[in-house]
Design an enzyme around this catalytic site. Sequence first.
Site, PDB file in Angstrom:
ATOM      1  N   HIS A 508       0.831  -1.200   0.000  1.00  9.68           N
ATOM      2  CA  HIS A 508       0.000   0.000   0.000  1.00  9.68           C
ATOM      3  C   HIS A 508       0.868   1.255   0.000  1.00  9.68           C
ATOM      4  O   HIS A 508       0.599   2.213   0.718  1.00  9.68           O
ATOM      5  CB  HIS A 508      -0.930   0.008   1.225  1.00  9.68           C
ATOM      6  CG  HIS A 508      -1.940  -1.088   1.221  1.00  9.68           C
ATOM      7  ND1 HIS A 508      -2.751  -1.366   2.295  1.00  9.68           N
ATOM      8  CD2 HIS A 508      -2.282  -1.988   0.262  1.00  9.68           C
ATOM      9  CE1 HIS A 508      -3.546  -2.389   1.998  1.00  9.68           C
ATOM     10  NE2 HIS A 508      -3.267  -2.784   0.772  1.00  9.68           N
ATOM     11  N   TYR A 509       1.924   1.243  -0.786  1.00 13.23           N
ATOM     12  CA  TYR A 509       2.826   2.388  -0.808  1.00 13.23           C
ATOM     13  C   TYR A 509       2.139   3.583  -1.453  1.00 13.23           C
ATOM     14  O   TYR A 509       1.269   3.453  -2.317  1.00 13.23           O
ATOM     15  CB  TYR A 509       4.136   2.034  -1.516  1.00 13.23           C
ATOM     16  CG  TYR A 509       4.008   1.199  -2.764  1.00 13.23           C
ATOM     17  CD1 TYR A 509       3.753   1.799  -3.985  1.00 13.23           C
ATOM     18  CD2 TYR A 509       4.159  -0.187  -2.724  1.00 13.23           C
ATOM     19  CE1 TYR A 509       3.636   1.049  -5.136  1.00 13.23           C
ATOM     20  CE2 TYR A 509       4.045  -0.948  -3.869  1.00 13.23           C
ATOM     21  CZ  TYR A 509       3.777  -0.327  -5.078  1.00 13.23           C
ATOM     22  OH  TYR A 509       3.649  -1.072  -6.217  1.00 13.23           O
TER      23      TYR A 509
END
Length: 581
Positions: A508-509
């Site tokens: 989930h960067y």
Amino acid sequence: MEFYIFRLFCFVVVAVFIFHDSCYSDKAGYYSFMKDATIAPKLSHFDYIVIGGGTAGCALAATLSQNATILVLERGGSPYDNPTATDINNFVNTLLNITPNSWTQLFISQDGVFNSRARVLGGGTVINAGFYSRAEDDFVAEAGWDSDEVEAAYEWVEKKVVFQPKVKGWQSAFRDGLLEAGVTPYNGFTYEHIYGTKIGGTIIDENGRRHTAANLLEYANPNKIAVYLHASVHKILFTTKESPKPKAKGVIFRDANGVFHTAKLVDQDAMNEVILSAGAIASPQLLMLSGVGPRSHLAAHGVNPIILDHPMVGKGMGDNPMNPVLVLSPKPVEVSLVQIAGIPHFGSYIEGLSGLSLSISLTHSFFNGVLNLLNEIKLPTKTLSNFFKSLDFRFNVTAQAGGMVMKVYGPLSRGHLELRNTNPDDNPSVTFNYYQEPEDLNNCVKGLSALIKVIDSKGYSKYKFPGVTGRGLLDLILLLPNNLRPRHITSTFDLKQFCKDTVMTLYHYHGGCQVGKVVDNDYKVLGIDGLRVIDASTFLKTPGTNPQATIMMLGRYMGQKILRERAASQGNEEETTKIEL
């Protein structure tokens, strides 16, 4: 040898059992407007050029095509080329397949954590764990979005790609364990982000088929959209002399044969735009390669010309840290991706999945790719190399096990992205600084403590062997090469150090082109005309438990807003009303 095989098996299952945030549809087939970039003209003109046909880009392009001509440039291929790979049973194999033309590109952060980037139409929705959950109300309010329009945009996405999962044995026991561990109340099935335990949506249908952001292109006007696949954008073009500020005028992209093409905006005086939707890694990278970024850094890499000294490009990189547990089961478990989320009042979330399978031949490919990448970025390889080379076996494995993960909300810890070279197809250098901030670390400890209670609960007991404890399973993780970080402890007595030593990514960067720092509240790049960034690189934190729902929604939401602005500028009040409806 058996011990090493077990270690490898556990590592692979742990490493892949959550890539959050999918693409095959019987009726979609091959869109007539979807073509390989090798047949693109050398020069073309469009009202809007969208760089990246991913989670946000597909929704955005489908919306804009209703009243403008759109070009989508996607560096990867089509998920429709291999529908088997998007089947739920091939989730692990698809995620681990990092061959040159695969849908997944491995990268390793400077923190020593394995990560993955999607390179396929539909983006991360093609290779993730499918969970669909909306953003929390506070996120929407802080973003300054209109709540009614947000609701309509979510519903637009949900009509095409989202389903209510059928919760079976393992997931039911996981739910019961969460409730027994105090993650209450039970909220049943809902898309909303609500404290307690809930069943969320999924982009996996009841037949195990994945429906992705690429399916949103079914909404597109086929007469006004062109999608070029295997189109690698190398540079955004700017006009610098005819206006007070630099203005985007087009892009240069390369096809699979190495031939360069140019696409330009139709009218430089109109509201036509280039829109970056290439994701949190590629969007800041492409801005820098196009001459927009920190001047000294760009000059050091020979980027020329430097269009704008923009020191905040690449800053504020965040990635939600994840710490996993693998639970071998004494009884068969169903194949399931993420269906249930535990949302405590403290800053971490708990999710799980079960019964995945993998091909050992693909794990060899994965580890060979890891070693090659480590050599490129000059991280130590000797120990891992000896371990991987010691493995010589060929068979398929199905996991009679479940996996649970704890994800830290936010996070507060932040890093940065820099160029490694000037090749847009290579990974830049990314540092996330996992658990640098004490609050993130405290939330990890709280989350792991809750996770231990889930495993030790009566509700979950039939899916673990007698005598196995949550604390003991955490100790097992310390034996696995799930990242490249040094181990400072041999038991989970110190949970804070355990968090640091065993951290993984939840994929989930975000960040690198943040609102208020690189783009304004309308996602226009500060100091430049005709250029926006619309994707997760603009986020200050990730929305809800999982971001894919909100990223797709954002594409639709901003597409509607851009079309209203376009209609108003052309004095077309009737068209403005139609778009609002």
